[in-house]
Write an enzyme that holds these catalytic residues in place. Sequence first.
Site, mmCIF file in Angstrom:
data_model
loop_
_atom_site.group_PDB
_atom_site.id
_atom_site.type_symbol
_atom_site.label_atom_id
_atom_site.label_comp_id
_atom_site.label_asym_id
_atom_site.label_seq_id
_atom_site.Cartn_x
_atom_site.Cartn_y
_atom_site.Cartn_z
ATOM 1 C CG HIS A 27 -1.792 -1.207 1.308
ATOM 2 N ND1 HIS A 27 -1.336 -2.454 1.687
ATOM 3 C CD2 HIS A 27 -3.116 -1.341 1.050
ATOM 4 C CE1 HIS A 27 -2.344 -3.312 1.656
ATOM 5 N NE2 HIS A 27 -3.439 -2.670 1.269
ATOM 6 C CG HIS A 258 -5.916 1.717 -0.560
ATOM 7 N ND1 HIS A 258 -6.034 2.189 0.719
ATOM 8 C CD2 HIS A 258 -5.986 0.362 -0.478
ATOM 9 C CE1 HIS A 258 -6.166 1.158 1.544
ATOM 10 N NE2 HIS A 258 -6.147 0.031 0.846
ATOM 11 C CD GLU A 399 -19.854 -5.699 25.021
ATOM 12 O OE1 GLU A 399 -19.893 -4.960 24.006
ATOM 13 O OE2 GLU A 399 -20.823 -5.807 25.805
ATOM 14 C CG HIS A 461 -28.196 -12.965 26.993
ATOM 15 N ND1 HIS A 461 -28.917 -12.411 25.964
ATOM 16 C CD2 HIS A 461 -27.841 -11.940 27.804
ATOM 17 C CE1 HIS A 461 -29.001 -11.099 26.157
ATOM 18 N NE2 HIS A 461 -28.354 -10.797 27.277
#
Length: 652
Positions: A27, A258, A399, A461
């Site tokens: 890149h 890129h 999280e 869950h």
Amino acid sequence: MNKQHKDLSNAIRFLSIDAVEKASSGHPGMPMGMADVATILFKHFLKFNPQNPSWLNRDRFVLSAGHGSMLLYSLLYLTGYKSISLTSIKKFRQLNSICAGHPEYHPNSGIETTTGPLGQGISNAVGFAIAEEILKKKLGKKIINHKTYVLAGDGCLMEGISHEALSLAGHLKLKNLIMLFDNNSISIDGPTNLAVSDNFKKRFESYGWNYIFIDGHNEKEIFKALKKVQNAKKPSVISCKTIIGYGSPNKSGKASSHGSPLGFDEIELIRKKLKWNHKPFQIPSNILNHWRKIGNKGSKFEDNWNRFYKSKRNKIKKIIKNNFSIAIKSEKKNAIKEIKSLASRKSSELILNALTKYNNTLIGGSADLAGSNNTKTKYHKIIKPANFSGNYIHYGVREHAMCGIMNGLSLHSKIIPYGGTFLIFSDYCKPAIRLSALMKQKVIYVMTHDSIGLGEDGPTHQPIEQLSGLRSIPNLNVFRPADRMETIECWQLALESSKTPSILALTRQNLNPIRKKYTDLNKCSLGAYEVSRTKDKINLTILASGSEVNLAIDVSHKLAKNKIYSKVISVPCQDIFDQQPKAYKKKILEETKFNVSIEAASTNCWKKYVGKKGLTFGIDDFGKSAPYKEIYKYFGLTAENISKKIKNLIKN
Ligand SMILES: Cc1ncc(C[n+]2csc(CCOP(=O)(O)OP(=O)(O)O)c2C)c(N)n1
């Protein structure tokens, strides 16, 4: 633009262009676009010492936009790090070269963290900045007081983890955290306005960050902005308007620069345009010398620091308390004294009480589930905005960032981070867990509510495939302890695993103790061991983990009544068991013709132990919402059903 600055930044550009061209992949666009910003940062602001990349008080530089790895390798080579030579740059992206496709963390190399999965580096940098504040509070400003710079692109800022991490950084007022945003408005698919219309100024300001917008190719503006943020009271972002592939007549400002080699003809045009009349990989000695001078400044910074540090070394040693063995031993004795049914999340809290009382290198936390994960003890003090004397982080419902931040805490110094959430939400953590494993970091994940045993919250869950998935990550120990004693031993193993992260899968529901005798020995250290047998000579092996070890013992007793004799093997950690010597594995797995496994989760990872003749008892479907004993019954995880099926197996 001043000639000297041009030369320095073009050295980065052409090393990057040439390395990508030689590798036929990579890149070039980002390094070409951010070369000016990086040059000013390294020349005037970054405190680092190439002679000692591990100097504790160095400024950290994190390349979150890891695809632009050649920017980092060029800077490390040019400033004189021994880790990166011109030869290794010529081997960019080749087998075993330190110049890997994306930066891979190597201790003492200047590569501070592994990046490539976009956004991770931002969360690592937030972890570095928190670690710096925590240590500063403990050791004083003269020992620790450094900046963390993170270079992030449009892609990093589109990722969800960036929102989580930046928001927490703003909340905590991490004033030494500085982001260099490569605001080039291009990503792979084209202009970012295909997918983004964020107002960056408003976005950052709403998080509590300073926002400065500059022309990322204007030397003076870059310098001024960096100067300004040195004394900030909150985290700062310098939004650098840059041109991707800067200098390329046909590809600059376009997605085509890129992520692919620019091509021979285009490179010739760039050489002309930027007036760089040098062969590939050739850096004229005056330019290289200038870069080396920039690197050489570092030893002066460190020498000054060292004089003070040496005079305080003994005092510092006393401040850091990290002896875990007293806590482990005393807790094991308590577990024997207070024999009772206990959820393993509660057992974990009890051992954490003891660990936290005697240690100040453990930094706990949870993603808004402190009370459910039992991660917070009476010895914890909360880390608050602008007050880092505590040892517990409320990560909020973030999280993914929590796990990336823990990687940063661990990479920064000797801090041992642990953080909690429900095991099901390990899915929200997985990219960062994988990087803990890849980077060999001692990060401890406390993941409670580890099965259908959580009951009424239901299938959304209840983890099913998570254990199998996590166990398949290399260099990650997934522990699932069966009682309080095993929980203590698994914590001990997690703390002793200096190059392996750990997951502790813990129950919500109570578990009867299996181990009732004290031993200094850590039985879990073998990954699997025998907990009981119904006769000397047996014809069945029952393997189980966590909450199902008790069930396995019931099954074993039930079968004995029908003259089927068995042993029960607790398997607190498959990853460790799999690494044991052949003879030990044979002793555990090959004593009997029939092996069965019981775990209230996907049966996938047990098949290797039971073979073609055996049976796996588990759940290969989504869970159910009901009181947990009913769910166990629904899935046939009862002593009656399992022993009946085993009887059929052995009789036939
Ligand atoms: C999590 C993740 N998703 C996707 C990718 C693949 N990828 C690599 S770079 C990139 C685009 C990044 O755009 P930007 O940050 O603007 O970089 P620039 O084009 O400016 O170099 C993508 C999608 C990745 N590396 N990580």
